[in-house]
Design a protein around this motif. Structure first.
Motif, PDB file in Angstrom:
ATOM      1  N   PRO A 431       0.700  -1.117   0.126  1.00  0.00           N
ATOM      2  CA  PRO A 431       0.017   0.027   0.033  1.00  0.00           C
ATOM      3  C   PRO A 431       0.932   1.304   0.052  1.00  0.00           C
ATOM      4  O   PRO A 431       0.297   2.482  -0.506  1.00  0.00           O
ATOM      5  N   THR A 432       1.906   1.432   0.780  1.00  0.00           N
ATOM      6  CA  THR A 432       2.640   2.498   0.638  1.00  0.00           C
ATOM      7  C   THR A 432       3.366   2.751  -0.564  1.00  0.00           C
ATOM      8  O   THR A 432       3.636   4.011  -0.786  1.00  0.00           O
ATOM      9  N   THR A 435       1.213   5.598  -1.969  1.00  0.00           N
ATOM     10  CA  THR A 435       1.603   7.084  -1.488  1.00  0.00           C
ATOM     11  C   THR A 435       2.999   7.299  -2.094  1.00  0.00           C
ATOM     12  O   THR A 435       3.005   8.732  -2.281  1.00  0.00           O
ATOM     13  N   THR A 533      -2.513   5.646   3.766  1.00  0.00           N
ATOM     14  CA  THR A 533      -1.982   4.372   3.437  1.00  0.00           C
ATOM     15  C   THR A 533      -2.758   3.205   4.385  1.00  0.00           C
ATOM     16  O   THR A 533      -2.901   2.255   4.010  1.00  0.00           O
ATOM     17  N   ARG A 537      -4.555   0.045   3.071  1.00  0.00           N
ATOM     18  CA  ARG A 537      -4.127  -1.301   3.252  1.00  0.00           C
ATOM     19  C   ARG A 537      -5.318  -1.908   3.951  1.00  0.00           C
ATOM     20  O   ARG A 537      -5.681  -3.395   3.478  1.00  0.00           O
TER      21      ARG A 537
END
Length: 575
Positions: A431-432, A435, A533, A537
């Motif tokens: 997920p990061t 970003t 984030t 997630r």
């Protein structure tokens, strides 16, 4: 190797041609072999039809080598000293003669032809194999070298430290003598030590070798299965000569000691080429050198061997079979991203598909794939390479890393024009990565239109199968993974006690754990709103993503790894 051996004349036929045995005696020995196993020559000796010397002569004919009787010869001390005890025991060979150019060694295992290639590298001379019985080689090793030393490296280091032909170099002295350095670099003991260290790194499947100068010592460390292990250090005054020897082997400038340098070395180990990538960095007490070992045998490019579970493998194949889009593999340095992408390329690579990669550096040569080396010093960046790659009519593109906005925009452009683009990012989880792309300046709507999947991974150590033992973890250990004893009451847990096979670490080899985040419609909607984030997630987990920690837990339950290893490699927030 197997094909070569298959073409050799059977030992029974050779003994028959020598007039020593009959067809009936060979058949009798083969019957014993089928019932009890064993080597045909030894069985014929036990039946009393031939003696050991006759079998040895026959083996010499079979392998095209001279047969030597170590029991009846006295080997001069100067011949014995041409090979250190450490190397002789490691390869189970005994030096028997030297003609000024070629060294002849008696081998306990004539099938190990690859050992001759390694010995040529380690000893830095021409080597010819001869045959002797394994028992005779072992007795000769004890006779001429004494009992085995506890540490092979220690023995070599002491031997070199005593050698008078190696000039003592201290690069902190005023008036540094370059000629003296060249003399030390070319000294036979220094060459032998460097060759031994490099070859041992390949044999131990080390991924990196560190040569580190400090004020009072010169350290050598191997990274094996992601963990650094220190070897017995050589004498401090040899550090500069060792570093310079590495620079000479990789074509670097030994007189330049103020600037970082990078190079490559190719060696032959067990008959296979192994690439070594070398980085030299000036430090307070000399030059620090790190070598990355690129051995495809240690990291086979096969999807089935990466460590994915069957459901993960199916999702992985599904994403990489898409005609266009962007697929990212994320994780810290050394987590296996390149191996994963190379394994995918090997599956995609066929005569109907044009694949081009741009890498920094190119780690393995992939047959049938066009690979481009990035060189930022002359302006050959990922972005510039990618711009020109699009004019080369590719179907699939691998970009080594998306480092900046330009590369990200070009990757999106390539995807929108009908190409599958694969690349890497340095983020802690899947997920990061979203970003990170937005922080680079990429528009969320373009990420939505092109990104198909993000795969995060880690490499975890596997429990050594030779000393694997069941045990009951403590409550504190379980708490490291936020588990309750009641939750795992029916589960079995294992650890490695430590043995010779795993160098008493309890671990041997590594496998991957994966977090595959497919970009679903729900995630695309969240990306459009620049959501945090943690929200991304949670949505990814709802739509089927297994987190890194959950993947690690399954490896624990399968008996592959330990609680300690998964806790070390994953974060609590990833659950």
């Amino acid at each position: 190797m197997a094909n070569v051996v298959a073409l050799k004349k059977p030992i029974g036929e050779i003994l028959k041609d020598m007039g020593l045995v009959t067809d009936e005696q060979i058949e009798e020995a083969l019957t014993v072999q089928r019932q009890k196993g064993g080597v045909l020559g030894e069985i014929l000796v036990s039946l009393g039809y031939v003696n050991s010397e006759q079998v040895l002569d026959a083996l010499g004919q079979q392998f095209g080598m001279e047969a030597v009787n170590l029991e009846e010869m006295e080997i001069p001390r100067e011949i014995v000293e041409r090979v250190s005890a450490a190397v002789a025991r490691s390869y189970r060979i005994m030096p028997v003669s030297w003609d000024g150019q070629e060294l002849t060694v008696a081998m306990a295992d004539p099938l190990n032809i690859g050992a001759l290639d390694e010995l040529r590298f380690v000893l830095d001379s021409t080597v010819r194999g001869a045959i002797s019985s394994p028992e005779a080689v072992d007795r000769a090793l004890e006779k001429y070298y004494g009992r085995p030393a506890a540490e092979k490296m220690e023995e070599i280091a002491e031997q070199i430290g005593r050698h008078e032909d190696v000039p003592i170099i201290d690069e902190r002295e005023a008036g540094f003598d370059l000629e003296k350095l060249k003399e030390a670099t070319d000294a036979a003991p220094v060459r032998r030590l460097v060759n031994y260290v490099l070859l041992q790194a390949v044999k131990d499947q080390a991924t990196d070798v560190h040569f580190e100068p400090f004020e009072d010592e010169f350290k050598i460390r191997y990274r094996i299965d992601g963990v650094l292990y220190e070897m017995v250090p050589p004498p401090k005054h040899l550090g500069t000569a060792i570093t310079s020897r590495l620079k000479v082997m990789s074509g670097l400038n030994i007189s330049e000691r103020r600037r970082p340098q990078d190079g490559r070395i190719r060696i032959i180990a067990a008959g296979h080429p192994v690439d070594l990538r070398i980085s030299v960095l000036p430090t307070q007490f000399g030059e620090s050198t790190v070598i990355r070992v690129l051995d495809r045998r240690a990291a086979p490019l096969d999807l089935e061997l990466l460590g994915m579970r069957q459901d993960e493998l199916e999702r992985f194949r599904q994403h990489f079979s898409r005609p266009h889009g962007i697929i990212l593999v994320t994780g810290p340095t050394g987590c296996g991203k390149t191996t994963t992408l190379y394994s995918a390329l090997m599956v995609l690579n066929d005569i109907a598909t044009k694949i081009i990669t741009t890498e920094d550096p190119v780690e393995f040569d992939l047959e049938g794939i066009v690979q481009v080396q990035v060189n930022e010093a002359i302006g050959v960046t990922f972005g510039r390479c990618l711009r020109h790659i699009l004019r080369q009519d590719p179907d699939k593109i691998l970009v080594g890393e998306i480092r900046d906005l330009e590369t990200g925009q070009l990757a999106i452009q390539a995807s929108l024009t009908g190409h599958l683009v694969m690349s890497t990012l340095h983020t802690n989880d899947a997920p990061t990565a979203i970003t990170r792309l937005i922080d680079m300046g990429l528009e969320p709507y373009l990420i939505n239109a092109t990104l198909e999947a993000v795969i995060a991974e880690r490499l975890i150590r596997k429990i050594c199968t030779q000393c694997k033992s069941e045990y009951a973890p403590s409550k504190d250990e379980l708490m490291e993974l936020q588990l309750n004893p009641e939750d795992v009451a029916e589960r079995k847990f294992y650890y490695g006690r430590g043995c010779k096979s795993c160098n008493h670490t309890g671990y041997h080899g590594r496998t991957g754990i994966f977090e595959i985040m497919s970009i679903s419609d729900e995630l695309r909607e969240l990306i459009s709103y620049d959501i945090s984030t943690s929200r991304l997630r949670q949505a990814a987990v709802r739509t089927g993503m297994r987190t890194l920690r959950e993947s690690g837990l399954l490896k624990i339950y399968d008996g592959v790894t330990t609680i300690e290893e998964v806790a070390r490699q994953t974060l609590v927030g990833e659950v």
